[in-house]
Design an enzyme around this catalytic site. Structure first.
Site, PDB file in Angstrom:
ATOM      1  N   GLU A 116     -71.872  -7.302  -5.368  1.00  0.00           N
ATOM      2  CA  GLU A 116     -70.195  -6.608  -5.297  1.00  0.00           C
ATOM      3  C   GLU A 116     -69.370  -5.592  -5.158  1.00  0.00           C
ATOM      4  O   GLU A 116     -68.822  -4.496  -5.609  1.00  0.00           O
ATOM      5  CB  GLU A 116     -69.978  -6.868  -7.153  1.00  0.00           C
ATOM      6  CG  GLU A 116     -70.534  -7.979  -7.829  1.00  0.00           C
ATOM      7  CD  GLU A 116     -68.620  -9.507  -7.193  1.00  0.00           C
ATOM      8  OE1 GLU A 116     -68.233  -9.412  -7.285  1.00  0.00           O
ATOM      9  OE2 GLU A 116     -69.989 -10.559  -8.694  1.00  0.00           O
ATOM     10  N   HIS A 140     -71.416  -3.492 -13.699  1.00  0.00           N
ATOM     11  CA  HIS A 140     -71.344  -4.515 -14.585  1.00  0.00           C
ATOM     12  C   HIS A 140     -72.490  -5.345 -14.830  1.00  0.00           C
ATOM     13  O   HIS A 140     -73.551  -5.243 -14.157  1.00  0.00           O
ATOM     14  CB  HIS A 140     -70.842  -4.846 -12.782  1.00  0.00           C
ATOM     15  CG  HIS A 140     -70.433  -6.817 -13.115  1.00  0.00           C
ATOM     16  ND1 HIS A 140     -69.805  -7.753 -13.442  1.00  0.00           N
ATOM     17  CD2 HIS A 140     -71.384  -7.781 -11.932  1.00  0.00           C
ATOM     18  CE1 HIS A 140     -70.428  -8.624 -13.429  1.00  0.00           C
ATOM     19  NE2 HIS A 140     -71.186  -9.093 -13.067  1.00  0.00           N
ATOM     20  N   HIS A 142     -74.007  -8.931 -17.521  1.00  0.00           N
ATOM     21  CA  HIS A 142     -73.338  -9.544 -18.112  1.00  0.00           C
ATOM     22  C   HIS A 142     -73.864  -9.907 -19.700  1.00  0.00           C
ATOM     23  O   HIS A 142     -74.361 -10.341 -20.136  1.00  0.00           O
ATOM     24  CB  HIS A 142     -74.222 -10.933 -16.789  1.00  0.00           C
ATOM     25  CG  HIS A 142     -73.940 -11.231 -15.949  1.00  0.00           C
ATOM     26  ND1 HIS A 142     -74.687 -12.274 -14.696  1.00  0.00           N
ATOM     27  CD2 HIS A 142     -73.160 -10.822 -15.216  1.00  0.00           C
ATOM     28  CE1 HIS A 142     -74.589 -12.320 -13.995  1.00  0.00           C
ATOM     29  NE2 HIS A 142     -73.115 -10.985 -13.711  1.00  0.00           N
ATOM     30  N   GLU A 170     -64.867   1.902 -34.404  1.00  0.00           N
ATOM     31  CA  GLU A 170     -64.382   3.091 -32.690  1.00  0.00           C
ATOM     32  C   GLU A 170     -64.468   2.528 -32.038  1.00  0.00           C
ATOM     33  O   GLU A 170     -64.051   3.492 -31.063  1.00  0.00           O
ATOM     34  CB  GLU A 170     -66.383   2.417 -32.865  1.00  0.00           C
ATOM     35  CG  GLU A 170     -67.475   3.598 -33.300  1.00  0.00           C
ATOM     36  CD  GLU A 170     -66.855   4.945 -33.417  1.00  0.00           C
ATOM     37  OE1 GLU A 170     -66.638   5.643 -34.445  1.00  0.00           O
ATOM     38  OE2 GLU A 170     -67.008   6.008 -31.946  1.00  0.00           O
ATOM     39  N   HIS A 211     -68.295 -15.078 -17.406  1.00  0.00           N
ATOM     40  CA  HIS A 211     -68.539 -13.667 -16.403  1.00  0.00           C
ATOM     41  C   HIS A 211     -69.306 -13.017 -16.778  1.00  0.00           C
ATOM     42  O   HIS A 211     -70.565 -12.520 -17.020  1.00  0.00           O
ATOM     43  CB  HIS A 211     -67.794 -13.857 -14.608  1.00  0.00           C
ATOM     44  CG  HIS A 211     -69.045 -12.908 -13.689  1.00  0.00           C
ATOM     45  ND1 HIS A 211     -68.496 -13.603 -12.632  1.00  0.00           N
ATOM     46  CD2 HIS A 211     -70.045 -12.144 -13.712  1.00  0.00           C
ATOM     47  CE1 HIS A 211     -69.172 -12.285 -11.401  1.00  0.00           C
ATOM     48  NE2 HIS A 211     -70.531 -12.285 -12.790  1.00  0.00           N
TER      49      HIS A 211
HETATM   50  P1  13P Z   1     -75.877  -9.130  -6.857  1.00  0.00           P
HETATM   51  O1  13P Z   1     -77.131  -9.321  -7.074  1.00  0.00           O
HETATM   52  O2  13P Z   1     -75.667  -9.131  -5.656  1.00  0.00           O
HETATM   53  O3  13P Z   1     -75.847  -7.622  -7.303  1.00  0.00           O
HETATM   54  O4  13P Z   1     -74.992 -10.432  -7.312  1.00  0.00           O
HETATM   55  C1  13P Z   1     -75.418  -9.861  -8.960  1.00  0.00           C
HETATM   56  C2  13P Z   1     -73.817 -10.359  -9.883  1.00  0.00           C
HETATM   57  O5  13P Z   1     -73.835  -9.636 -10.954  1.00  0.00           O
HETATM   58  C3  13P Z   1     -72.857 -10.850  -9.351  1.00  0.00           C
HETATM   59  O6  13P Z   1     -71.387 -10.974 -10.008  1.00  0.00           O
HETATM   60 ZN    ZN Z   2     -72.239 -10.900 -12.328  1.00  0.00          ZN
END
Ligand code: 13P
Ligand code: ZN
Length: 273
Positions: A116, A140, A142, A170, A211
């Site tokens: 990413e 980023h 999940h 908040e 995602h």
């Molecule tokens: P990477 O292992 O390339 O960082 O990818 C993980 C991910 O969350 C892709 O969106």
């Molecule tokens: Zn991801």
């Protein structure tokens, strides 16, 4: 003295570990990047090597020419960054044209920066411009509950910002601009990078449908705190829905606006219409 003793490396690794402990990083899920200060680059330079090749980024940014970034490795697990930073993260140098990079430290067993990185890089460019250089972190993850909401809410900034603001007092104070939302796309490419970037001009946090979440911040703590606040609010909303009972009351629109104002912020009230 080793590069691993430097505070900035420790803080990067600790942030990865904190995210892992929250349950946001299954397997190699998620990625973190940090634009280093000139002082941090100077402190790290004795440990740099310049024998690895330049790699084309596929995107370009004038305001990131010759910058240095600390980045998690692609396919690497967040829980391993603190255990072995040199094998699971790297420092990248951006070239004179702002369209390529080379690894100058880390990933000692091979590999490259997160898949990413084009999105991180373009987001850094937008946030550097939007914050007059103050923004340094793109993160980023999940998180479960924010992803769950992308199955039941319309994929709009209006729908997500309202639900997140209303679920915890908040929230209108922590992210008064609201959140952006990107429909499902293949991760890691230029298309999702450009779409996320467009939204980063307006929002500090972008939901990726089915995602995860992308956030920016001036510091590791600010970016982590934003991720944490949004995910906690999503969790509260999911728990409310899971009772199966109708919602009897919530924070009124005036209350959302006034809560932000009380803390010197201005709510993006357009999203409430
Ligand atoms: P990477 O292992 O390339 O960082 O990818 C993980 C991910 O969350 C892709 O969106
Ligand atoms: Zn991801």
């Amino acid at each position: 003295m080793s590069i691993l003793d430097l505070e900035v490396i420790k803080k990067f690794a600790l942030t990865c570990n904190d995210g892992y402990e929250q349950g946001w990083h299954e397997g190699n899920g998620g990625n973190l990047s940090y634009r280093m200060t000139a002082e941090e680059v100077e402190a790290c330079k004795p440990y740099f090597t310049y024998d690895r090749p330049w790699v084309d980024l596929g995107v370009q940014a004038d305001n990131l020419k010759n910058e240095y970034f600390m980045v998690t490795g692609t396919g690497k697990f967040f829980q391993n960054v603190k255990r072995d930073p040199a094998a699971n993260m790297c420092i990248l140098e951006i070239n004179d044209a702002g369209d390529g990079y080379r690894i100058v430290w880390g990933l000692v067993n091979g590999g490259g920066p997160t898949s990413e990185f084009p999105t991180h890089f373009m987001n850094h460019s937008v946030r550097v411009a939007a914050t007059d250089g103050a923004c340094r972190v793109i993160y980023h993850a999940h998180p479960v509950n924010i992803i769950a909401l992308t199955f039941i809410l319309p994929l709009t900034s209006e729908a997500f910002s309202r639900v997140l603001w209303e679920s915890m007092t908040e929230c209108p104070i922590v992210f008064p601009n609201g959140v952006g939302v990107v429909e499902w796309m293949i991760p890691g490419g230029a298309e999702i990078a450009h779409k996320t970037c467009e939204l980063q001009k307006k929002y500090d946090a972008i939901v990726w449908a089915h995602h995860g979440l992308f956030v920016s911040g001036n510091t590791f703590d600010a970016a982590f705190g934003l991720m944490h606040t949004i995910e906690k609010s999503a969790e509260i909303y999911c728990k409310v829905l899971s009772t199966g009972r109708p919602i009897a009351q919530t924070i009124p629109d005036e209350g959302l606006i006034n809560a932000a104002t009380a803390y010197g912020k201005k709510l993006n009230a357009e999203l409430l219409k």
